[in-house]
Design an enzyme around this catalytic site. Sequence first.
Site, mmCIF file in Angstrom:
data_model
loop_
_atom_site.group_PDB
_atom_site.id
_atom_site.type_symbol
_atom_site.label_atom_id
_atom_site.label_comp_id
_atom_site.label_asym_id
_atom_site.label_seq_id
_atom_site.Cartn_x
_atom_site.Cartn_y
_atom_site.Cartn_z
ATOM 1 C CB THR A 129 -0.847 -0.025 1.285
ATOM 2 O OG1 THR A 129 -1.803 -1.062 1.141
ATOM 3 C CG2 THR A 129 -1.549 1.273 1.567
ATOM 4 N NE ARG A 175 -8.523 -7.686 2.418
ATOM 5 C CZ ARG A 175 -7.542 -6.793 2.549
ATOM 6 N NH1 ARG A 175 -7.315 -5.925 1.589
ATOM 7 N NH2 ARG A 175 -6.804 -6.782 3.622
ATOM 8 N N GLY A 197 -10.007 -3.913 2.587
ATOM 9 C CA GLY A 197 -9.100 -3.853 3.734
ATOM 10 C C GLY A 197 -9.221 -2.541 4.490
ATOM 11 C CB THR A 242 1.360 -0.048 4.740
ATOM 12 O OG1 THR A 242 1.537 -1.210 3.914
ATOM 13 C CG2 THR A 242 2.651 0.232 5.493
ATOM 14 N N GLY A 243 -0.181 -2.681 5.989
ATOM 15 C CA GLY A 243 0.008 -3.946 6.686
ATOM 16 C C GLY A 243 -1.176 -4.863 6.499
ATOM 17 N N GLY A 269 -4.402 -5.715 6.622
ATOM 18 C CA GLY A 269 -5.537 -4.810 6.774
ATOM 19 C C GLY A 269 -6.582 -5.258 7.776
HETATM 20 N N1 ASP Z 1 -3.295 -2.709 4.248
HETATM 21 C C1 ASP Z 1 -3.502 -3.159 2.899
HETATM 22 C C2 ASP Z 1 -4.715 -4.018 2.835
HETATM 23 O O1 ASP Z 1 -4.921 -4.812 3.745
HETATM 24 C C3 ASP Z 1 -2.357 -3.917 2.340
HETATM 25 C C4 ASP Z 1 -1.046 -3.225 2.399
HETATM 26 O O2 ASP Z 1 -0.798 -2.405 3.279
HETATM 27 O O3 ASP Z 1 -0.199 -3.529 1.548
HETATM 28 O O4 ASP Z 1 -5.424 -3.970 1.856
#
Ligand code: ASP
Length: 330
Positions: free
Chosen positions: A197, A225, A227, A248-249, A251
Amino acid sequence: MNSTAVIAIHGGAGTILRASMASDAEQRYHAELHHVLAAGQGVLAAGGSALDAVSEAVRLLEDCPLFNAGHGAVFTAEGTHELDASIMDGRTLEAGAISCVTRVRNPILVARRVLEASEHVMFTGAGAEAFAAAQGFEFVDPAYFHTDARYKQWLLARGQQGSMLDHDGATLASQSSAQPDDPTPHEPIDPNRKFGTVGAVALDQHGHVAAATSTGGLTNKQAGRVGDAPLIGAGCYADDATCAVSTTGSGEMFMRMVAAYDVAAQMAYRGVSLEEAAADVVMNRLPRINGRGGLIAVDARGNVTLPFNTEGMYRGFARVGEAPVTAIYR
Ligand code: ASP
């Protein structure tokens, strides 16, 4: 006016290992982060708003194939791309978000328009695209989002079953066969998790903060889905009274922890500093439920923090009048 104007950005967190990162790939990430920071810094230096600075930074990150947002977004389990984005203005607490769009070139610009032109905060799927069309936004063929590197990650993720963070997918790809003709550098990832992200937070010269987040989500996610990225409070939050945050992470965990808002809430209710609040969310609260990733945050005094609990996070910040600082690893 104050002179502490600053912008911070991220390009995702995950298992980013120095050992499996080619030095030219590393250079390319630094150069891109630097370029985006300089653009955001330019907006702030000219007296522009934090909202304008984060919109522009995220638009540039969406257009860059290195990151999982816009061009370069990851693939869903159906082999498609579904994009999510959100933006919030700390001055007014106005917000805009869209999710599950498949043909909008720059989701962050549509989210911004939702903030400015709609009485609603969030549109999804066909409704979001109808809003974008009515507002005259540029549409692209879904093939625009395809990159060979993400396709390869998707094939690997399908083999592993389940979804994975974007940069985890890239590490996995780099550890399998490297394709010399693939223009996208393979940054390192592990077989389980990688997040790519993008996001930006800024404080402008007028003392206002803003945050923006945009993503293709998780590699091999189920169609439909959604996030944390487009959810105000989970993946994005901004309030002049406390701070601006982009995450970011994994989600699902950031949603369950209402992570972005929790940083602001801890500052407001516990009276702790930006750094302490952000560290508590990333290093204590998220790990309790196996939440992996990080966030970037600024407050109205110009403090900046960029904590993460993974091996790496593409990140950087730039104060007006100073050279941008970029980093990848811990
Ligand atoms: N947080 C984002 C999600 O879950 C993914 C990401 O941070 O790369 O969609």
